[in-house]
Design a protein around this motif. Sequence first.
Motif, mmCIF file in Angstrom:
data_model
loop_
_atom_site.group_PDB
_atom_site.id
_atom_site.type_symbol
_atom_site.label_atom_id
_atom_site.label_comp_id
_atom_site.label_asym_id
_atom_site.label_seq_id
_atom_site.Cartn_x
_atom_site.Cartn_y
_atom_site.Cartn_z
ATOM 1 N N TRP A 161 57.430 18.106 117.893
ATOM 2 C CA TRP A 161 58.140 17.082 118.662
ATOM 3 C C TRP A 161 59.459 16.705 118.000
ATOM 4 O O TRP A 161 60.489 16.610 118.685
ATOM 5 C CB TRP A 161 57.280 15.818 118.820
ATOM 6 C CG TRP A 161 58.068 14.750 119.503
ATOM 7 C CD1 TRP A 161 58.325 14.636 120.831
ATOM 8 C CD2 TRP A 161 58.786 13.684 118.862
ATOM 9 N NE1 TRP A 161 59.152 13.556 121.069
ATOM 10 C CE2 TRP A 161 59.450 12.955 119.888
ATOM 11 C CE3 TRP A 161 58.923 13.265 117.536
ATOM 12 C CZ2 TRP A 161 60.235 11.838 119.617
ATOM 13 C CZ3 TRP A 161 59.719 12.157 117.279
ATOM 14 C CH2 TRP A 161 60.360 11.452 118.304
ATOM 15 N N ILE A 162 59.453 16.465 116.681
ATOM 16 C CA ILE A 162 60.697 16.016 116.060
ATOM 17 C C ILE A 162 61.761 17.106 116.079
ATOM 18 O O ILE A 162 62.955 16.817 116.227
ATOM 19 C CB ILE A 162 60.485 15.475 114.624
ATOM 20 C CG1 ILE A 162 59.964 16.561 113.684
ATOM 21 C CG2 ILE A 162 59.573 14.271 114.628
ATOM 22 C CD1 ILE A 162 59.924 16.120 112.237
ATOM 23 N N LEU A 163 61.346 18.371 115.962
ATOM 24 C CA LEU A 163 62.328 19.460 116.051
ATOM 25 C C LEU A 163 62.940 19.519 117.445
ATOM 26 O O LEU A 163 64.165 19.664 117.594
ATOM 27 C CB LEU A 163 61.655 20.790 115.701
ATOM 28 C CG LEU A 163 61.280 20.975 114.230
ATOM 29 C CD1 LEU A 163 60.395 22.202 114.057
ATOM 30 C CD2 LEU A 163 62.529 21.099 113.355
ATOM 31 N N LYS A 164 62.100 19.383 118.471
ATOM 32 C CA LYS A 164 62.601 19.414 119.850
ATOM 33 C C LYS A 164 63.448 18.180 120.154
ATOM 34 O O LYS A 164 64.533 18.275 120.749
ATOM 35 C CB LYS A 164 61.421 19.503 120.828
ATOM 36 C CG LYS A 164 61.813 19.728 122.278
ATOM 37 C CD LYS A 164 60.557 19.987 123.115
ATOM 38 C CE LYS A 164 60.932 20.420 124.537
ATOM 39 N NZ LYS A 164 61.596 19.353 125.300
ATOM 40 N N ALA A 165 62.954 17.008 119.741
ATOM 41 C CA ALA A 165 63.680 15.767 120.018
ATOM 42 C C ALA A 165 65.039 15.751 119.334
ATOM 43 O O ALA A 165 66.042 15.302 119.913
ATOM 44 C CB ALA A 165 62.852 14.568 119.583
ATOM 45 N N GLU A 166 65.099 16.246 118.096
ATOM 46 C CA GLU A 166 66.381 16.296 117.388
ATOM 47 C C GLU A 166 67.340 17.247 118.076
ATOM 48 O O GLU A 166 68.532 16.941 118.239
ATOM 49 C CB GLU A 166 66.156 16.721 115.943
ATOM 50 C CG GLU A 166 67.417 17.004 115.136
ATOM 51 C CD GLU A 166 68.326 15.786 114.999
ATOM 52 O OE1 GLU A 166 69.531 15.993 114.726
ATOM 53 O OE2 GLU A 166 67.857 14.638 115.148
#
Length: 306
Positions: A161-166
């Motif tokens: 999630w954090i990779l996609k959100a960033e």
Amino acid sequence: MIQPNETFDGTFPFAPHFSEAPGFRMHYVDEGPRDGNVVLCLHGEPTWGYLFRHLIATLRPTHRVVVPDHMGFGKSATPRDRSYWLQDHIDNLERFVLALDLRDITLVMHDFGGPAGMGLAARHPDRIRRIVSTNGPAPFGQADLAERWAANALVSPWFQWILKAESEGRLEKVLEELGYNILSTLKLNGFENHALINDTWLRAYGSPFATPAECAGAIGWAKGFATGAHRIEVPDEAAQRAIQSKPALAIWGEADHTLHAEHFLPSFSTLFPHAAVHRLPGAGHYCLEDAPEEISALILQFLQRT
């Protein structure tokens, strides 16, 4: 920021202490005899010293239990003119430990507290007596570390999630509302003891992030991973030998959705081949919430045995 004397309906009944040594107002718990062996508990994302409340109560009759809140977490300040990368937290921790002149330290590390604690160990191996990992990576020069982190990220919903959100520019926007979505964040990482959930418990974990500005610490941990800004401390050969000679213990909740045992326990055992490893079925990433009595007993036995 939480008020200094807030006890959350008596569930966190420990006197607040503060240090300015790291360059901001860092809160810490300091319980037990001043001349007792030091147990330094280091939290991760997105928790604070509240995570260790059961362990503090168990150990304080015989040990000096010191539990700092990292910059941007718990009762510590969230300065706006600071960066929140791993190396910043290691710097803060080093200044804090030197200011209190803590020695013969048993590190108890959870989540990002692992890399922070091992960074301290790389800089000051002479101050470390034992290592305890509780669902917390212990990076310390292992050759396969990068590969294990990468493999874990492929199966971790939180890291995905954090990779996609960033990449989509949404990371700050979502994490700036952490005070309202704290339960879903904890559950995403692996929290299994639903009987704990009540208004007090939610307030304890959500209130450090009451405003977007107060979420800088939580954003920093996530963004640093997504952008590669975190820098793991690399020990020199003398520190490597010194730390590998210390007694060590790993305790891992197997229902951890974020830091999977199959990726991180082999790395721990490479560093500490003779260390005991306790795998806890049914306990999640926040193992100190899911199995507090069992973990407290295991750590107390380890301290007495070594």
